[in-house]
Design a protein around this motif. Structure first.
Motif, mmCIF file in Angstrom:
data_model
loop_
_atom_site.group_PDB
_atom_site.id
_atom_site.type_symbol
_atom_site.label_atom_id
_atom_site.label_comp_id
_atom_site.label_asym_id
_atom_site.label_seq_id
_atom_site.Cartn_x
_atom_site.Cartn_y
_atom_site.Cartn_z
ATOM 1 N N PHE A 178 0.848 -1.189 0.000
ATOM 2 C CA PHE A 178 0.000 0.000 0.000
ATOM 3 C C PHE A 178 0.882 1.238 0.000
ATOM 4 O O PHE A 178 1.924 1.266 0.668
ATOM 5 N N ARG A 179 0.438 2.267 -0.706
ATOM 6 C CA ARG A 179 1.288 3.438 -0.943
ATOM 7 C C ARG A 179 0.798 4.716 -0.258
ATOM 8 O O ARG A 179 1.602 5.581 0.043
ATOM 9 N N THR A 180 -0.500 4.855 -0.066
ATOM 10 C CA THR A 180 -0.994 6.090 0.538
ATOM 11 C C THR A 180 -0.825 6.033 2.057
ATOM 12 O O THR A 180 -0.866 4.958 2.656
ATOM 13 N N PRO A 181 -0.644 7.190 2.701
ATOM 14 C CA PRO A 181 -0.511 7.193 4.168
ATOM 15 C C PRO A 181 -1.719 6.564 4.866
ATOM 16 O O PRO A 181 -1.561 5.833 5.854
ATOM 17 N N THR A 182 -2.911 6.814 4.361
ATOM 18 C CA THR A 182 -4.112 6.275 4.993
ATOM 19 C C THR A 182 -4.111 4.758 5.014
ATOM 20 O O THR A 182 -4.616 4.131 5.963
ATOM 21 N N ALA A 183 -3.549 4.151 3.978
ATOM 22 C CA ALA A 183 -3.608 2.692 3.836
ATOM 23 C C ALA A 183 -2.464 1.961 4.513
ATOM 24 O O ALA A 183 -2.458 0.722 4.536
ATOM 25 N N GLN A 184 -1.508 2.662 5.074
ATOM 26 C CA GLN A 184 -0.359 1.982 5.674
ATOM 27 C C GLN A 184 -0.742 0.968 6.761
ATOM 28 O O GLN A 184 -0.146 -0.108 6.839
ATOM 29 N N PRO A 185 -1.755 1.257 7.590
ATOM 30 C CA PRO A 185 -2.129 0.264 8.605
ATOM 31 C C PRO A 185 -2.679 -1.038 8.030
ATOM 32 O O PRO A 185 -2.812 -2.022 8.763
ATOM 33 N N TRP A 186 -3.007 -1.038 6.750
ATOM 34 C CA TRP A 186 -3.519 -2.259 6.132
ATOM 35 C C TRP A 186 -2.414 -3.262 5.836
ATOM 36 O O TRP A 186 -2.683 -4.434 5.539
ATOM 37 N N THR A 187 -1.163 -2.820 5.881
ATOM 38 C CA THR A 187 -0.054 -3.654 5.416
ATOM 39 C C THR A 187 0.093 -4.929 6.229
ATOM 40 O O THR A 187 0.196 -6.036 5.665
ATOM 41 N N ALA A 188 0.118 -4.817 7.546
ATOM 42 C CA ALA A 188 0.363 -6.002 8.381
ATOM 43 C C ALA A 188 -0.711 -7.071 8.217
ATOM 44 O O ALA A 188 -0.394 -8.248 7.982
ATOM 45 N N PRO A 189 -2.014 -6.728 8.305
ATOM 46 C CA PRO A 189 -3.015 -7.776 8.103
ATOM 47 C C PRO A 189 -2.998 -8.346 6.696
ATOM 48 O O PRO A 189 -3.243 -9.548 6.512
ATOM 49 N N ALA A 190 -2.692 -7.518 5.702
ATOM 50 C CA ALA A 190 -2.645 -8.023 4.327
ATOM 51 C C ALA A 190 -1.509 -9.026 4.165
ATOM 52 O O ALA A 190 -1.688 -10.097 3.578
ATOM 53 N N ARG A 191 -0.343 -8.702 4.681
ATOM 54 C CA ARG A 191 0.789 -9.623 4.570
ATOM 55 C C ARG A 191 0.514 -10.925 5.337
ATOM 56 O O ARG A 191 0.892 -12.011 4.881
ATOM 57 N N ALA A 192 -0.160 -10.809 6.458
ATOM 58 C CA ALA A 192 -0.507 -12.020 7.223
ATOM 59 C C ALA A 192 -1.464 -12.904 6.428
ATOM 60 O O ALA A 192 -1.302 -14.134 6.381
ATOM 61 N N ASN A 193 -2.466 -12.297 5.798
ATOM 62 C CA ASN A 193 -3.413 -13.065 4.990
ATOM 63 C C ASN A 193 -2.729 -13.727 3.801
ATOM 64 O O ASN A 193 -2.959 -14.917 3.505
ATOM 65 N N LEU A 194 -1.915 -12.956 3.092
ATOM 66 C CA LEU A 194 -1.226 -13.497 1.918
ATOM 67 C C LEU A 194 -0.298 -14.635 2.313
ATOM 68 O O LEU A 194 -0.233 -15.674 1.638
ATOM 69 N N THR A 195 0.433 -14.463 3.401
ATOM 70 C CA THR A 195 1.365 -15.495 3.857
ATOM 71 C C THR A 195 0.623 -16.764 4.268
ATOM 72 O O THR A 195 1.057 -17.884 3.953
ATOM 73 N N ALA A 196 -0.494 -16.598 4.959
ATOM 74 C CA ALA A 196 -1.271 -17.764 5.391
ATOM 75 C C ALA A 196 -1.816 -18.528 4.188
ATOM 76 O O ALA A 196 -1.764 -19.773 4.158
ATOM 77 N N GLU A 197 -2.333 -17.805 3.194
ATOM 78 C CA GLU A 197 -2.850 -18.494 2.003
ATOM 79 C C GLU A 197 -1.722 -19.184 1.254
ATOM 80 O O GLU A 197 -1.876 -20.321 0.771
ATOM 81 N N LEU A 198 -0.592 -18.518 1.156
ATOM 82 C CA LEU A 198 0.543 -19.098 0.450
ATOM 83 C C LEU A 198 1.017 -20.372 1.134
ATOM 84 O O LEU A 198 1.303 -21.388 0.468
ATOM 85 N N GLU A 199 1.084 -20.355 2.448
ATOM 86 C CA GLU A 199 1.496 -21.557 3.175
ATOM 87 C C GLU A 199 0.508 -22.702 2.964
ATOM 88 O O GLU A 199 0.906 -23.864 2.817
ATOM 89 N N LEU A 200 -0.782 -22.373 2.927
ATOM 90 C CA LEU A 200 -1.799 -23.388 2.701
ATOM 91 C C LEU A 200 -1.667 -23.993 1.307
ATOM 92 O O LEU A 200 -1.727 -25.229 1.138
ATOM 93 N N LEU A 201 -1.445 -23.154 0.309
ATOM 94 C CA LEU A 201 -1.288 -23.647 -1.064
ATOM 95 C C LEU A 201 -0.039 -24.514 -1.201
ATOM 96 O O LEU A 201 -0.057 -25.557 -1.869
ATOM 97 N N ARG A 202 1.040 -24.099 -0.561
ATOM 98 C CA ARG A 202 2.278 -24.890 -0.640
ATOM 99 C C ARG A 202 2.109 -26.244 0.050
ATOM 100 O O ARG A 202 2.629 -27.258 -0.410
ATOM 101 N N ALA A 203 1.362 -26.244 1.137
ATOM 102 C CA ALA A 203 1.101 -27.511 1.837
ATOM 103 C C ALA A 203 0.288 -28.455 0.961
ATOM 104 O O ALA A 203 0.549 -29.671 0.913
ATOM 105 N N ARG A 204 -0.694 -27.899 0.277
ATOM 106 C CA ARG A 204 -1.515 -28.735 -0.608
ATOM 107 C C ARG A 204 -0.684 -29.266 -1.761
ATOM 108 O O ARG A 204 -0.848 -30.417 -2.183
ATOM 109 N N ALA A 205 0.203 -28.435 -2.278
ATOM 110 C CA ALA A 205 1.013 -28.838 -3.442
ATOM 111 C C ALA A 205 1.979 -29.945 -3.079
ATOM 112 O O ALA A 205 2.341 -30.781 -3.923
ATOM 113 N N SER A 206 2.408 -29.963 -1.831
ATOM 114 C CA SER A 206 3.389 -30.972 -1.429
ATOM 115 C C SER A 206 2.703 -32.257 -0.950
ATOM 116 O O SER A 206 3.373 -33.259 -0.727
#
Length: 206
Positions: A178-206
């Motif tokens: 996120f680039r705007t000052p207003t959206a900066q607080p969104w970064t941590a939850p977004a990264r957590a969501n993306l990381t969790a989904e990615l880990e789930l997909l990698r687990a399924r693939a393996s």
């Protein structure tokens, strides 16, 4: 937020041409194959673009780009942003000044990678509004991910998992989600969501 003609006309002009164009845009967003990239997503991005408008250089161009950013959405194609930009260039011709039309098309094309330049205020607002869903509460994020999977129902699980994994990795590799000052607080939850989904997909693939 509902998707209203009055909001579209405020960005262009109230005319039979504008009304016809608005109806065509809404019809495109209402296509039955859309599970996530639908009228609800359009309304959400329009609302967020309005909330972030104070950060934009040309809020009108950003709002118009929001109307068109996924107006063309074919899950079997790889050029939806380009086709959407061309659709804007045709549909808005004569309804907005040429320089604003060029900015709208540029912004729509930018959503292919969501990586605006540091000094691109308009691009920052549109990309933040489009990616805001990534910072949703976990249950809402899971519903978003399920809706995306439904749009790619033509793909088998292995093919979808490979493609989705690449998308998530590219998002996590962006210099900033996120680039705007207003959206900066969104970064941590977004990264957590993306990381969790990615880990789930990698687990399924393996």
């Amino acid at each position: 937020m509902t998707v209203r003609y009055e909001d579209f006309a405020a960005l262009t002009q109230d005319s039979p041409t504008a009304r016809t164009e608005w109806a065509a845009v809404v019809a495109a967003w209402a296509e039955p194959h859309r599970s996530y990239h639908d009228l609800a997503h359009l309304a959400a991005v329009l609302g967020l673009a309005g909330e972030l408008a104070g950060h934009a250089a040309d809020p009108t161009a950003v709002a118009l780009a929001a109307w068109y950013h996924d107006v063309a959405y074919d899950p079997t194609a790889s050029d939806n942003e380009e086709v959407s930009a061309q659709r804007a260039e045709v549909g808005l011709r004569g309804l907005v000044p040429d320089d604003r039309l060029a900015e709208v098309a540029r912004l729509v094309r930018l959503t292919a990678g969501h990586d605006p330049a540091d000094d691109d205020a308009d691009g920052a607002v549109l990309c933040d509004a489009d990616l805001a869903v990534l910072a949703s509460p976990p249950a809402a994020y899971a519903a978003y991910a399920s809706a995306v999977r439904a749009e790619y129902g033509h793909l088998d699980d292995a093919t979808f998992t490979a493609g989705r994994t690449a998308v998530l990795e590219s998002l996590l590799a962006l210099p900033a989600l996120f680039r705007t000052p207003t959206a900066q607080p969104w970064t941590a939850p977004a990264r957590a969501n993306l990381t969790a989904e990615l880990e789930l997909l990698r687990a399924r693939a393996s």
